[in-house]
Design a protein around this motif. Structure first.
Motif, PDB file in Angstrom:
ATOM      1  N   GLY A 176     -25.789   8.708  67.669  1.00 38.12           N
ATOM      2  CA  GLY A 176     -26.524   9.934  67.889  1.00 38.12           C
ATOM      3  C   GLY A 176     -27.311  10.261  66.632  1.00 38.12           C
ATOM      4  N   GLY A 177     -28.590  10.542  66.793  1.00 38.94           N
ATOM      5  CA  GLY A 177     -29.408  10.875  65.636  1.00 38.94           C
ATOM      6  C   GLY A 177     -29.302  12.347  65.277  1.00 38.94           C
ATOM      7  N   ILE A 178     -29.549  12.668  64.033  1.00 30.79           N
ATOM      8  CA  ILE A 178     -29.601  14.064  63.578  1.00 30.79           C
ATOM      9  C   ILE A 178     -31.013  14.306  63.053  1.00 30.79           C
ATOM     10  N   GLY A 179     -31.819  14.958  63.875  1.00 24.64           N
ATOM     11  CA  GLY A 179     -33.219  15.127  63.527  1.00 24.64           C
ATOM     12  C   GLY A 179     -33.997  13.844  63.700  1.00 24.64           C
ATOM     13  N   ILE A 180     -33.393  12.859  64.351  1.00 27.44           N
ATOM     14  CA  ILE A 180     -34.000  11.547  64.583  1.00 27.44           C
ATOM     15  C   ILE A 180     -34.137  11.357  66.086  1.00 27.44           C
ATOM     16  N   GLU A 181     -35.297  11.003  66.542  1.00 25.24           N
ATOM     17  CA  GLU A 181     -35.535  10.882  67.971  1.00 25.24           C
ATOM     18  C   GLU A 181     -34.909   9.616  68.550  1.00 25.24           C
ATOM     19  N   GLY A 182     -34.566   9.679  69.830  1.00 32.10           N
ATOM     20  CA  GLY A 182     -34.004   8.529  70.513  1.00 32.10           C
ATOM     21  C   GLY A 182     -34.918   7.317  70.407  1.00 32.10           C
ATOM     22  N   ALA A 197     -25.085  24.832  62.789  1.00 29.62           N
ATOM     23  CA  ALA A 197     -24.934  24.985  61.329  1.00 29.62           C
ATOM     24  C   ALA A 197     -24.292  23.734  60.730  1.00 29.62           C
ATOM     25  N   TYR A 198     -23.331  23.160  61.456  1.00 25.21           N
ATOM     26  CA  TYR A 198     -22.658  21.945  60.998  1.00 25.21           C
ATOM     27  C   TYR A 198     -23.638  20.774  60.952  1.00 25.21           C
ATOM     28  N   LEU A 199     -24.434  20.599  62.009  1.00 27.29           N
ATOM     29  CA  LEU A 199     -25.387  19.502  62.039  1.00 27.29           C
ATOM     30  C   LEU A 199     -26.448  19.655  60.946  1.00 27.29           C
ATOM     31  N   GLU A 200     -26.860  20.887  60.691  1.00 26.23           N
ATOM     32  CA  GLU A 200     -27.831  21.123  59.618  1.00 26.23           C
ATOM     33  C   GLU A 200     -27.216  20.803  58.258  1.00 26.23           C
ATOM     34  N   LYS A 201     -25.936  21.113  58.098  1.00 24.58           N
ATOM     35  CA  LYS A 201     -25.236  20.773  56.853  1.00 24.58           C
ATOM     36  C   LYS A 201     -25.228  19.254  56.649  1.00 24.58           C
ATOM     37  N   LEU A 202     -24.974  18.520  57.731  1.00 24.03           N
ATOM     38  CA  LEU A 202     -24.992  17.064  57.639  1.00 24.03           C
ATOM     39  C   LEU A 202     -26.377  16.566  57.241  1.00 24.03           C
ATOM     40  N   ARG A 203     -27.397  17.133  57.874  1.00 27.25           N
ATOM     41  CA  ARG A 203     -28.755  16.695  57.574  1.00 27.25           C
ATOM     42  C   ARG A 203     -29.123  16.976  56.122  1.00 27.25           C
ATOM     43  N   GLU A 204     -28.700  18.123  55.595  1.00 27.06           N
ATOM     44  CA  GLU A 204     -28.966  18.447  54.194  1.00 27.06           C
ATOM     45  C   GLU A 204     -28.265  17.479  53.245  1.00 27.06           C
ATOM     46  N   HIS A 205     -27.159  16.896  53.725  1.00 27.49           N
ATOM     47  CA  HIS A 205     -26.400  15.932  52.919  1.00 27.49           C
ATOM     48  C   HIS A 205     -26.991  14.524  53.020  1.00 27.49           C
ATOM     49  N   GLY A 206     -28.033  14.377  53.820  1.00 31.02           N
ATOM     50  CA  GLY A 206     -28.667  13.072  53.958  1.00 31.02           C
ATOM     51  C   GLY A 206     -28.191  12.257  55.138  1.00 31.02           C
ATOM     52  N   VAL A 249     -28.172  10.942  58.784  1.00 34.42           N
ATOM     53  CA  VAL A 249     -29.202  10.831  59.822  1.00 34.42           C
ATOM     54  C   VAL A 249     -28.634  10.415  61.173  1.00 34.42           C
ATOM     55  N   ASN A 250     -27.380   9.997  61.203  1.00 36.81           N
ATOM     56  CA  ASN A 250     -26.798   9.614  62.496  1.00 36.81           C
ATOM     57  C   ASN A 250     -25.281   9.700  62.465  1.00 36.81           C
ATOM     58  N   ILE A 251     -24.689   9.725  63.660  1.00 29.59           N
ATOM     59  CA  ILE A 251     -23.237   9.814  63.832  1.00 29.59           C
ATOM     60  C   ILE A 251     -22.784   8.715  64.783  1.00 29.59           C
ATOM     61  N   GLU A 252     -21.709   8.031  64.413  1.00 24.32           N
ATOM     62  CA  GLU A 252     -21.078   7.051  65.297  1.00 24.32           C
ATOM     63  C   GLU A 252     -19.598   7.001  64.983  1.00 24.32           C
ATOM     64  N   MET A 253     -18.876   5.952  65.416  1.00 25.61           N
ATOM     65  CA  MET A 253     -17.416   5.970  65.336  1.00 25.61           C
ATOM     66  C   MET A 253     -16.801   4.712  64.722  1.00 25.61           C
ATOM     67  N   GLU A 254     -17.605   3.896  64.057  1.00 22.40           N
ATOM     68  CA  GLU A 254     -17.063   2.634  63.556  1.00 22.40           C
ATOM     69  C   GLU A 254     -17.429   2.281  62.113  1.00 22.40           C
ATOM     70  N   SER A 255     -18.389   2.954  61.525  1.00 17.63           N
ATOM     71  CA  SER A 255     -18.976   2.453  60.273  1.00 17.63           C
ATOM     72  C   SER A 255     -18.028   2.449  59.077  1.00 17.63           C
ATOM     73  N   THR A 256     -17.174   3.475  58.918  1.00 20.43           N
ATOM     74  CA  THR A 256     -16.346   3.506  57.703  1.00 20.43           C
ATOM     75  C   THR A 256     -15.289   2.403  57.714  1.00 20.43           C
ATOM     76  N   ILE A 257     -14.655   2.153  58.865  1.00 15.67           N
ATOM     77  CA  ILE A 257     -13.635   1.096  58.902  1.00 15.67           C
ATOM     78  C   ILE A 257     -14.300  -0.271  58.738  1.00 15.67           C
ATOM     79  N   LEU A 281     -30.079   9.573  71.260  1.00 10.55           N
ATOM     80  CA  LEU A 281     -30.502  10.959  71.459  1.00 10.55           C
ATOM     81  C   LEU A 281     -30.594  11.633  70.109  1.00 10.55           C
ATOM     82  N   ASN A 282     -31.266  12.785  70.079  1.00 10.62           N
ATOM     83  CA  ASN A 282     -31.326  13.632  68.893  1.00 10.62           C
ATOM     84  C   ASN A 282     -30.338  14.769  69.113  1.00 10.62           C
ATOM     85  N   ARG A 283     -29.253  14.795  68.340  1.00  9.10           N
ATOM     86  CA  ARG A 283     -28.201  15.782  68.556  1.00  9.10           C
ATOM     87  C   ARG A 283     -28.676  17.214  68.319  1.00  9.10           C
TER      88      ARG A 283
END
Length: 365
Positions: free
Chosen positions: A168-174, A259-268, A270-278, A298-300
């Protein structure tokens, strides 16, 4: 000149409860190389127990080092490409086969090597291994342990792991392709948290930044979509963990979500998923060069539900595959390997042990 690592250094750094900080990234890279590679570049495991075992069954792949000739089957692997679903990796296997000019013997077709595991799917296309990893960190963790062990048993030299997925994108279009720079957990830490023997252990979730830049450089001006590099948030949940309003439970408001999604965007982020850290933590700990390339579906900031038409989704999901294929073609061309390749599907060393591995995998279908 890169720093050299000695057995004395290894003993200092080996105890995870008494880690001496590295002076810089260069020293850490040298140490990681020392403990994860033999002199010929083949993979060394950070687990001395494996060498003492009579056999090592890669249970969730329906493979074993005594039932299969893993070096014969996989010794030429240079790229391990992973994605969530078996169908996606089936599609990628056929796509990359055409892209690198891999030729099967007459009358043969690609086979799912791990079909009898009923858990993951795996296809070998010359030096490229295409594997499904399921959804979420536990599924990826299981696969990663066994894939790294497979690289060890097959004596692969400096393999490269690439995750191909959706997000899912944050401020990023599908349709936008996103190459992960840093993988962050739910608390915005660039690490993955493990509980080992009841203790909390954090391992750095580092991806290869040079590889990320090289992938980005292969984006074409003719591509009808953007390819960007940015931070990726990895969560343990698709709904509440990602701030969705449409799960079975939701105890926060839409304003709080935004507000949470905007906080993420301010932190740089750009997307959310469920596998990258592991994925990043285990490849980094294994000294394996790795990258994550996803497409936003999608753009969240505009909503939570994935409602793009099926044919659009299919085309979007091909975009990371196209970028990764360009990289694989480039590396093979540089090494003089981009030519028609005659594949072989491996050999079975022991029919009795092979049957045993299949039965053990099927017993817990």
């Amino acid at each position: 000149m890169a720093p050299t690592i000695t057995d004395k250094d290894f003993k200092v750094h080996h105890d995870r409860n008494q880690v001496t900080p590295f002076k810089d990234d260069e020293e850490e890279d040298a140490y990681t190389r020392y403990v994860t590679r033999y002199s010929d570049g083949t993979v060394k495991l950070r687990n001395p127990n494996i060498e003492l075992m009579d056999q090592d069954i890669l249970y969730h792949l329906a493979l074993g080092n005594e039932s299969h000739d893993l070096k014969e089957m996989f010794g030429d692997i240079k790229f391990v490409c992973m994605g969530g679903t078996p169908k996606r990796m089936d599609n990628f296997a056929h796509f990359i086969m055409n892209e690198i000019g891999y030729k099967l013997p007459a009358g043969m077709q690609l086979q799912d090597i791990s079909a009898y595991s009923y858990r993951y799917s795996m296809y070998k296309v010359g030096p490229v291994l295409c594997v499904s990893h399921g959804m979420g960190t536990p599924s990826v963790s299981i696969l990663m342990h066994e894939m790294i062990k497979l690289m060890y048993h097959a004596k692969c030299r400096d393999p490269i792991f690439i995750r191909i997925g959706t997000c899912g994108g944050i401020g990023i279009e599908g349709g936008t392709v996103i190459i992960t720079d840093d993988a962050l957990d739910g608390q915005l830490r660039n690490s993955h948290e493990f509980t080992i023997l009841g203790e909390t252990v954090h391992r750095p979730a580092k991806l290869d930044k040079k590889l990320a830049r090289e992938l980005k450089s292969l984006a074409s001006a003719d591509d009808p979509y953007d390819t960007i590099i940015g931070k990726t948030l990895c969560t343990n949940d698709f709904y509440e963990g990602q701030g969705r309003l449409d799960g079975a439970f939701c105890e926060f408001s839409e304003n709080e979500k935004m507000a949470y999604l905007e906080k993420l965007r301010e932190h740089g982020v750009v997307n959310i998923e469920m596998e990258s850290t592991i994925f990043a933590a285990l490849t980094h700990h294994a000294g394996i060069k790795a990258a994550v390339v996803c497409v936003a579906i999608l753009n969240r900031l505009n909503g939570d539900q994935v409602n793009a038409p099926k044919e659009v989704m299919h085309e979007w999901q091909q975009r990371p595959q196209i970028l990764v294929s360009r990289y694989i073609r480039k590396v093979l061309a540089q090494n003089g390997q981009l030519k028609s390749l005659l594949g072989h599907q491996g050999s079975i060393k022991s029919p009795r042990r092979f049957t045993f591995v299949q039965q053990e995998s099927q017993a817990h279908d």
